[in-house]
Design a protein around this motif. Structure first.
Motif, mmCIF file in Angstrom:
data_model
loop_
_atom_site.group_PDB
_atom_site.id
_atom_site.type_symbol
_atom_site.label_atom_id
_atom_site.label_comp_id
_atom_site.label_asym_id
_atom_site.label_seq_id
_atom_site.Cartn_x
_atom_site.Cartn_y
_atom_site.Cartn_z
ATOM 1 N N ILE A 366 -0.694 4.697 2.664
ATOM 2 C CA ILE A 366 -0.693 6.039 2.070
ATOM 3 C C ILE A 366 -1.279 6.990 3.098
ATOM 4 O O ILE A 366 -2.491 7.028 3.324
ATOM 5 N N TYR A 369 -4.079 9.507 2.369
ATOM 6 C CA TYR A 369 -5.301 8.974 1.753
ATOM 7 C C TYR A 369 -6.287 8.743 2.880
ATOM 8 O O TYR A 369 -5.958 8.075 3.870
ATOM 9 N N GLU A 422 9.651 9.267 -5.868
ATOM 10 C CA GLU A 422 8.282 9.114 -6.359
ATOM 11 C C GLU A 422 8.224 8.070 -7.484
ATOM 12 O O GLU A 422 9.079 8.082 -8.373
ATOM 13 N N ARG A 424 5.228 5.624 -9.996
ATOM 14 C CA ARG A 424 3.825 5.510 -10.408
ATOM 15 C C ARG A 424 3.295 4.138 -9.977
ATOM 16 O O ARG A 424 3.978 3.130 -10.136
ATOM 17 N N TYR A 429 -2.043 6.105 -8.876
ATOM 18 C CA TYR A 429 -1.496 7.415 -8.529
ATOM 19 C C TYR A 429 0.026 7.363 -8.458
ATOM 20 O O TYR A 429 0.611 6.283 -8.400
ATOM 21 N N VAL A 431 3.094 7.869 -5.996
ATOM 22 C CA VAL A 431 3.311 7.872 -4.540
ATOM 23 C C VAL A 431 4.790 8.147 -4.246
ATOM 24 O O VAL A 431 5.663 7.809 -5.049
ATOM 25 N N CYS A 449 3.876 6.202 2.781
ATOM 26 C CA CYS A 449 4.017 7.013 1.573
ATOM 27 C C CYS A 449 2.941 8.088 1.543
ATOM 28 O O CYS A 449 1.959 8.012 2.277
ATOM 29 N N THR A 450 3.124 9.048 0.663
ATOM 30 C CA THR A 450 2.055 9.999 0.359
ATOM 31 C C THR A 450 1.719 9.859 -1.112
ATOM 32 O O THR A 450 2.534 9.383 -1.894
ATOM 33 N N TYR A 451 0.485 10.221 -1.469
ATOM 34 C CA TYR A 451 0.115 10.161 -2.885
ATOM 35 C C TYR A 451 -0.255 11.536 -3.384
ATOM 36 O O TYR A 451 -0.557 12.433 -2.594
ATOM 37 N N ASP A 452 -0.233 11.711 -4.687
ATOM 38 C CA ASP A 452 -0.614 12.990 -5.290
ATOM 39 C C ASP A 452 -1.962 12.791 -5.965
ATOM 40 O O ASP A 452 -2.063 12.162 -7.023
#
Ligand code: ATP
Ligand code: MG
Length: 569
Positions: A366, A369, A422, A424, A429, A431, A449-452
């Motif tokens: 991530i 993160y 995206e 869950r 979170y 991602v 990946c990126t997370y919110d």
């Protein structure tokens, strides 16, 4: 008396049946109600020549269940009359299995071998009455003289021996004067009987084999037919419940009891054996599976043995529920193994703690993160059981997800992770996959990946709802484990129906996966405890586990094929 209860003799309103009525419980209730019996005594009589299988579980639940329901008792009696095939290992395993299934024989652990002196004296009694004789025919000759279903048998030339001659020879058989198989003791009944079991059945044979309990004290042993009913009578058994193949032995059972000065008159009642698809129940074949190395032992998780099912993670309660569901009938039938699995899942769904584990790991990094940071997500242990509470599951920048939860080019209806999509992460979170990293061969080695951060706990404040929720394990905290997946032991529902049974063995009955990644809470799973790996199935710790090398068995997948069958009705 041992005669069948006359149906017309029954009152119009039968006494209340136990929780689960069946024809045997009806017989037992009627015997109590009509005063033929004042107390109920049953027994479970395994021969210690192998481990118990799930068919035995039916006999165990029936015998111990009836004793419990009617306020009586159930003895555990080893039918140890054939030392050539019997071992202490089996005696011990059988006791452990009956206890594990939830039953207790109290002080009533017995052995047919405890009665050898009495049985011998009764055999002499029969000889004195002119109802038994020593025969010198060989086993082959006896079979030949016995006749067939259509032809009557012929009397042995030794049938006319006087009681004095037979008594002398029988005594000398016991003293070890003759070779194995040289002589036998036979009941003198009727060589023309339509029931072959009454054509002078063998009562004693010479067998030189060390007995697990009596050692070398005896070299003659009673047959099942001679030992069983008399052991029942000695123990005051009221209802001797056995499987249908003994129905044709019942006239002999009653003949022996009727001709001997036994202290009580048990009644034999037969019921159908339990059979399951995709497996076999015969101890002889199960023994072969072990000795020929088709499985790793009697308690191999693929075996239908009680010890195998236990090692596989099947709870005793689920086995008992299945047996109750099957019921007791008088006609042989084969039950779908899916029905057993359904009973097991019903218990595990209620009781098994949920955990996260990744069997075929794919790394996720991530990127937004912060490096070196980690946190604990609070995850529910069992949605079916609020009392099971929650646990902390570590989350970090690097995670493992299931390789097949990602598709670079997602086919229609694939809603899990894909480039730009995206999803869950369960209880963590949302991602989004930004980049796919591959090695020189084109194998995917990592997803970036990126997370919110606003979706912590798995919900988005703006109401976004990804179509998929994936399980995951933090890479920094993961435990590495071996996981063994199990499938049916045989490919055919009816193994051996068309030729060699062993040719129907399922080559994929076991798949061993190495390098699986588990959440840290799974380190505390005890051998014998079954958990649910979310989305994957039920799993339990195998006794092969080492201190830092856990091994898990897949008990069952989550997919219940029986629920569908049952719903369709
Ligand atoms: P197998 O044929 O599998 O070797 P068995 O009948 O020889 O079994 P025993 O040790 O003699 O095994 O069995 C003990 C008791 O369990 C007997 O009363 C027998 O009738 C019962 N039993 C054995 N197999 C089954 C089964 N498949 N279903 C129900 N009862 C069974
Ligand atoms: Mg048997």
């Amino acid at each position: 008396m041992t005669d069948a209860v006359p149906a017309q003799g029954r009152p119009a309103t039968p006494a209340p049946l136990s929780e689960r009525g069946d024809f045997i419980r009806e017989i037992v209730a009627a015997d109590l109600r009509d005063g033929r019996r004042t107390e109920i005594v049953t027994r479970f009589p395994p021969e210690p020549n192998g481990y118990l299988h799930i068919g035995h579980a039916k006999a165990i639940c029936l015998n111990f269940g009836i004793a419990r329901e009617f306020g009586g008792r159930c003895n555990l009696r080893f039918d140890d009359t054939n030392p050539a095939r019997e071992e202490q290992e089996y005696i011990d395993a059988i006791q452990a299995d009956v206890r594990w299934l939830g039953f207790d024989w109290g002080d009533h652990l017995h052995y047919a071998s405890d009665y050898f002196e009495q049985l011998y004296a009764w055999a002499q009694d029969l000889i004195r009455q002119g109802k038994a004789y020593v025969d010198d025919l060989t086993a082959d000759q006896i079979r030949d003289y016995r006749g067939t279903l259509t032809d009557p048998g012929r009397p042995s030339p030794f049938r006319d021996r006087t009681p004095a001659q037979s008594l002398d020879l029988f005594e000398r058989m016991r003293q070890g004067e003759f070779e194995n198989g040289a002589r036998v003791l036979r009941a003198l009944i009727d060589m023309a009987s339509p029931n072959i079991n009454l054509r002078d059945p063998v009562l004693y044979r010479i067998v030189r084999a060390s007995h697990p309990r009596t050692g070398d004290a005896w070299c003659i042993y009673p047959t099942y037919d001679f030992a069983h009913g008399q052991s029942d009578a000695i123990e005051g058994i009221t209802h001797s419940l056995c499987t249908l193949e003994f129905e044709i032995h019942r006239p002999l059972y009653d003949w022996l009891l009727g001709n001997l000065p036994v202290p009580s008159r048990p009644r034999q009642v037969e019921f159908a054996r339990l059979n399951l698809t995709h497996t076999v129940m015969s101890k002889r074949i199960l023994h072969k599976m072990v000795t020929e190395g088709h499985v790793r032992g009697w308690d191999d998780p693929r075996m239908p043995t009680i010890s195998g099912l236990r090692r596989r993670g099947f709870p005793a309660e689920g086995i008992r529920d299945f047996v109750t569901e099957v019921g007791v009938a008088k006609a042989d039938s084969v039950h779908e193994v899916a029905m057993l699995e359904h009973s097991i899942r019903a218990v595990l769904n209620r009781t098994a703690p949920r955990r996260m584990a990744v069997l075929d790991p794919l790394k996720v990094v991530i990127t937004n993160y912060p490096e070196g940071r980690s946190e604990e997500m609070e995850v529910v242990n069992n949605p079916e059981d609020p009392a099971a509470g929650t646990r902390g599951v570590p989350f970090g920048r690097e995670l493992w997800i299931e390789r097949d939860d990602f598709q670079e080019v997602p086919p229609p209806k694939f809603f899990r992770l894909a480039p730009g999509r995206e999803v869950r992460l369960r209880a963590a979170y949302f991602v989004t996959c930004q980049e796919v990293v591959k090695d020189a061969d084109g194998t995917i080695t990592e997803l970036r990946c990126t997370y919110d951060p606003a979706t912590r706990g798995g919900d988005s404040p703006d109401g976004r709802r990804p179509k998929a929720t994936l399980h995951w394990v933090s890479a920094a905290d993961a435990i590495e484990a071996q996981v063994r997946l199990y499938d049916h032991l045989f490919t055919r529902p009816d193994p051996g129906a068309e030729g060699d049974l062993f040719a129907d063995l399922n080559p994929a009955s076991e798949t061993i996966l190495a390098g699986c990644r588990l959440e840290p809470a799974l380190a505390a799973t005890a051998v014998g405890e079954t958990v649910q790996f979310e989305r994957l199935g039920y799993f339990c710790t195998d006794p092969d586990s080492g201190p830092d090398a856990p091994v898990f068995n897949r008990t069952l997948t989550l997919k219940d094929s029986w629920a569908k069958v049952a719903a369709k009705g």
